[in-house]
Design a protein around this motif. Structure first.
Motif, PDB file in Angstrom:
ATOM      1  N   ALA A  40       0.813  -1.219   0.000  1.00 27.40           N
ATOM      2  CA  ALA A  40       0.000   0.000   0.000  1.00 27.40           C
ATOM      3  C   ALA A  40       0.848   1.272   0.000  1.00 27.40           C
ATOM      4  CB  ALA A  40      -0.937   0.005   1.216  1.00 27.40           C
ATOM      5  N   GLY A  41       2.173   1.103   0.093  1.00 30.64           N
ATOM      6  CA  GLY A  41       3.052   2.266   0.032  1.00 30.64           C
ATOM      7  C   GLY A  41       3.406   2.883   1.373  1.00 30.64           C
ATOM      8  N   VAL A  42       3.092   2.209   2.471  1.00 28.76           N
ATOM      9  CA  VAL A  42       3.485   2.707   3.790  1.00 28.76           C
ATOM     10  C   VAL A  42       5.010   2.603   3.884  1.00 28.76           C
ATOM     11  CG1 VAL A  42       3.273   2.339   6.287  1.00 28.76           C
ATOM     12  CG2 VAL A  42       1.289   1.969   4.797  1.00 28.76           C
ATOM     13  N   PRO A  43       5.674   3.631   4.392  1.00 30.98           N
ATOM     14  CA  PRO A  43       7.138   3.580   4.490  1.00 30.98           C
ATOM     15  C   PRO A  43       7.602   2.378   5.320  1.00 30.98           C
ATOM     16  CG  PRO A  43       6.366   5.817   4.860  1.00 30.98           C
ATOM     17  CD  PRO A  43       5.145   4.933   4.826  1.00 30.98           C
ATOM     18  N   PRO A  44       8.585   1.632   4.800  1.00 30.75           N
ATOM     19  CA  PRO A  44       9.062   0.449   5.518  1.00 30.75           C
ATOM     20  C   PRO A  44       9.506   0.730   6.951  1.00 30.75           C
ATOM     21  CG  PRO A  44       9.900   0.436   3.289  1.00 30.75           C
ATOM     22  CD  PRO A  44       9.220   1.758   3.494  1.00 30.75           C
ATOM     23  N   ARG A  45      10.113   1.885   7.213  1.00 28.35           N
ATOM     24  CA  ARG A  45      10.535   2.224   8.579  1.00 28.35           C
ATOM     25  C   ARG A  45       9.323   2.266   9.517  1.00 28.35           C
ATOM     26  NH1 ARG A  45      14.389   1.547  11.884  1.00 28.35           N
ATOM     27  NH2 ARG A  45      15.895   2.285  10.391  1.00 28.35           N
ATOM     28  N   ASP A  46       8.210   2.849   9.062  1.00 25.59           N
ATOM     29  CA  ASP A  46       6.998   2.916   9.883  1.00 25.59           C
ATOM     30  C   ASP A  46       6.455   1.517  10.161  1.00 25.59           C
ATOM     31  OD1 ASP A  46       7.284   5.660   9.723  1.00 25.59           O
ATOM     32  OD2 ASP A  46       5.648   5.929   8.284  1.00 25.59           O
ATOM     33  N   ILE A  47       6.525   0.664   9.160  1.00 26.45           N
ATOM     34  CA  ILE A  47       6.048  -0.715   9.320  1.00 26.45           C
ATOM     35  C   ILE A  47       6.948  -1.459  10.308  1.00 26.45           C
ATOM     36  CG2 ILE A  47       5.592  -2.897   8.132  1.00 26.45           C
ATOM     37  CD1 ILE A  47       5.217  -1.151   5.553  1.00 26.45           C
ATOM     38  N   TRP A  48       8.263  -1.295  10.155  1.00 22.78           N
ATOM     39  CA  TRP A  48       9.200  -1.955  11.051  1.00 22.78           C
ATOM     40  C   TRP A  48       8.948  -1.544  12.500  1.00 22.78           C
ATOM     41  CZ3 TRP A  48      11.906  -5.877  12.164  1.00 22.78           C
ATOM     42  CH2 TRP A  48      12.914  -5.830  13.121  1.00 22.78           C
ATOM     43  N   LEU A  49       8.787  -0.259  12.747  1.00 29.13           N
ATOM     44  CA  LEU A  49       8.558   0.208  14.115  1.00 29.13           C
ATOM     45  C   LEU A  49       7.217  -0.285  14.652  1.00 29.13           C
ATOM     46  CD1 LEU A  49      10.030   3.812  13.871  1.00 29.13           C
ATOM     47  CD2 LEU A  49      11.082   1.765  14.869  1.00 29.13           C
ATOM     48  N   ALA A  50       6.188  -0.344  13.810  1.00 31.22           N
ATOM     49  CA  ALA A  50       4.894  -0.878  14.237  1.00 31.22           C
ATOM     50  C   ALA A  50       5.003  -2.371  14.557  1.00 31.22           C
ATOM     51  CB  ALA A  50       3.836  -0.640  13.157  1.00 31.22           C
ATOM     52  N   LEU A  51       5.743  -3.106  13.734  1.00 32.05           N
ATOM     53  CA  LEU A  51       5.956  -4.533  13.983  1.00 32.05           C
ATOM     54  C   LEU A  51       6.723  -4.731  15.286  1.00 32.05           C
ATOM     55  CD1 LEU A  51       5.698  -7.463  12.986  1.00 32.05           C
ATOM     56  CD2 LEU A  51       7.802  -7.111  11.673  1.00 32.05           C
ATOM     57  N   CYS A  52       7.729  -3.915  15.521  1.00 27.63           N
ATOM     58  CA  CYS A  52       8.489  -3.987  16.771  1.00 27.63           C
ATOM     59  C   CYS A  52       7.593  -3.693  17.975  1.00 27.63           C
ATOM     60  CB  CYS A  52       9.652  -3.009  16.737  1.00 27.63           C
ATOM     61  SG  CYS A  52      10.980  -3.471  15.608  1.00 27.63           S
ATOM     62  N   ASP A  53       6.754  -2.677  17.865  1.00 28.68           N
ATOM     63  CA  ASP A  53       5.827  -2.352  18.957  1.00 28.68           C
ATOM     64  C   ASP A  53       4.883  -3.520  19.225  1.00 28.68           C
ATOM     65  OD1 ASP A  53       6.849   0.179  19.416  1.00 28.68           O
ATOM     66  OD2 ASP A  53       5.348   1.189  18.168  1.00 28.68           O
ATOM     67  N   GLU A  54       4.348  -4.081  18.169  1.00 28.13           N
ATOM     68  CA  GLU A  54       3.358  -5.163  18.287  1.00 28.13           C
ATOM     69  C   GLU A  54       3.967  -6.424  18.908  1.00 28.13           C
ATOM     70  OE1 GLU A  54      -0.590  -6.082  17.938  1.00 28.13           O
ATOM     71  OE2 GLU A  54       0.241  -4.239  17.096  1.00 28.13           O
ATOM     72  N   THR A  55       5.245  -6.652  18.676  1.00 26.43           N
ATOM     73  CA  THR A  55       5.883  -7.895  19.129  1.00 26.43           C
ATOM     74  C   THR A  55       6.875  -7.679  20.268  1.00 26.43           C
ATOM     75  OG1 THR A  55       7.556  -7.677  17.392  1.00 26.43           O
ATOM     76  CG2 THR A  55       5.607  -9.018  16.880  1.00 26.43           C
ATOM     77  N   ASP A  56       6.886  -6.471  20.833  1.00 30.13           N
ATOM     78  CA  ASP A  56       7.746  -6.156  21.984  1.00 30.13           C
ATOM     79  C   ASP A  56       9.238  -6.369  21.724  1.00 30.13           C
ATOM     80  OD1 ASP A  56       5.554  -5.407  23.606  1.00 30.13           O
ATOM     81  OD2 ASP A  56       5.191  -7.508  24.116  1.00 30.13           O
ATOM     82  N   VAL A  57       9.684  -5.989  20.537  1.00 28.72           N
ATOM     83  CA  VAL A  57      11.116  -6.023  20.240  1.00 28.72           C
ATOM     84  C   VAL A  57      11.774  -4.911  21.058  1.00 28.72           C
ATOM     85  CG1 VAL A  57      12.869  -5.667  18.452  1.00 28.72           C
ATOM     86  CG2 VAL A  57      10.806  -6.972  17.932  1.00 28.72           C
ATOM     87  N   PRO A  58      12.839  -5.219  21.800  1.00 33.52           N
ATOM     88  CA  PRO A  58      13.508  -4.188  22.601  1.00 33.52           C
ATOM     89  C   PRO A  58      14.023  -3.039  21.732  1.00 33.52           C
ATOM     90  CG  PRO A  58      14.314  -6.371  23.197  1.00 33.52           C
ATOM     91  CD  PRO A  58      13.465  -6.528  21.960  1.00 33.52           C
ATOM     92  N   VAL A  59      14.005  -1.854  22.303  1.00 38.14           N
ATOM     93  CA  VAL A  59      14.400  -0.640  21.583  1.00 38.14           C
ATOM     94  C   VAL A  59      15.802  -0.777  20.991  1.00 38.14           C
ATOM     95  CG1 VAL A  59      14.881   1.833  21.849  1.00 38.14           C
ATOM     96  CG2 VAL A  59      12.872   0.826  22.922  1.00 38.14           C
ATOM     97  N   GLU A  60      16.715  -1.411  21.710  1.00 38.00           N
ATOM     98  CA  GLU A  60      18.093  -1.506  21.214  1.00 38.00           C
ATOM     99  C   GLU A  60      18.217  -2.362  19.951  1.00 38.00           C
ATOM    100  OE1 GLU A  60      17.587  -4.452  24.629  1.00 38.00           O
ATOM    101  OE2 GLU A  60      17.164  -2.331  24.353  1.00 38.00           O
ATOM    102  N   ARG A  61      17.185  -3.121  19.599  1.00 40.55           N
ATOM    103  CA  ARG A  61      17.229  -3.928  18.380  1.00 40.55           C
ATOM    104  C   ARG A  61      16.355  -3.352  17.268  1.00 40.55           C
ATOM    105  NH1 ARG A  61      16.559  -8.996  21.715  1.00 40.55           N
ATOM    106  NH2 ARG A  61      14.621  -9.301  20.561  1.00 40.55           N
ATOM    107  N   ARG A  62      15.868  -2.143  17.433  1.00 38.55           N
ATOM    108  CA  ARG A  62      14.953  -1.557  16.445  1.00 38.55           C
ATOM    109  C   ARG A  62      15.623  -0.672  15.406  1.00 38.55           C
ATOM    110  NH1 ARG A  62       9.423   0.015  19.585  1.00 38.55           N
ATOM    111  NH2 ARG A  62       9.256  -1.923  20.769  1.00 38.55           N
ATOM    112  N   TYR A  63      16.708  -0.033  15.740  1.00 38.42           N
ATOM    113  CA  TYR A  63      17.279   1.002  14.876  1.00 38.42           C
ATOM    114  C   TYR A  63      18.544   0.529  14.187  1.00 38.42           C
ATOM    115  CZ  TYR A  63      13.843   3.706  17.268  1.00 38.42           C
ATOM    116  OH  TYR A  63      12.644   4.146  17.760  1.00 38.42           O
ATOM    117  N   GLY A  64      18.650   0.809  12.900  1.00 36.93           N
ATOM    118  CA  GLY A  64      19.833   0.459  12.141  1.00 36.93           C
ATOM    119  C   GLY A  64      19.867  -0.982  11.666  1.00 36.93           C
ATOM    120  N   VAL A  65      18.849  -1.755  11.971  1.00 34.52           N
ATOM    121  CA  VAL A  65      18.847  -3.150  11.548  1.00 34.52           C
ATOM    122  C   VAL A  65      18.467  -3.260  10.081  1.00 34.52           C
ATOM    123  CG1 VAL A  65      18.332  -4.039  13.839  1.00 34.52           C
ATOM    124  CG2 VAL A  65      16.474  -3.527  12.290  1.00 34.52           C
ATOM    125  N   GLY A  66      18.875  -4.348   9.469  1.00 36.30           N
ATOM    126  CA  GLY A  66      18.539  -4.578   8.065  1.00 36.30           C
ATOM    127  C   GLY A  66      19.502  -3.968   7.086  1.00 36.30           C
TER     128      GLY A  66
END
Length: 75
Positions: A40-66
């Protein structure tokens, strides 16, 4: 973050469950699955952060990955 970086980050974080997480889990803040949101064209970064929020990924593993390092190897 690019689509390929998002998919790499999901694979690194969720391993064998990455496909089901991105195809089946509806993200609360977006209302779509990750794959639907990408299509649908949602920015991948926004999706990644939403997925992290939904699955309780720790903050230290959210940024710069991939991202690949400058020599093209995975960090």
């Amino acid at each position: 973050m690019r689509r390929s970086e998002f998919l790499r980050a999901a694979s690194d974080e969720f391993g064998a469950r990455a496909s089901s997480m991105t195809h089946d889990l509806v993200l609360g803040g977006i209302g779509l699955t990750s794959v639907e949101a990408l299509d649908a064209g949602v920015p991948p970064r926004d999706i990644w952060l939403a997925l992290c929020d939904e699955t309780d990924v720790p903050v230290e593993r959210r940024y710069g990955v991939g991202r690949l390092d400058p020599r093209g190897r995975r960090p």
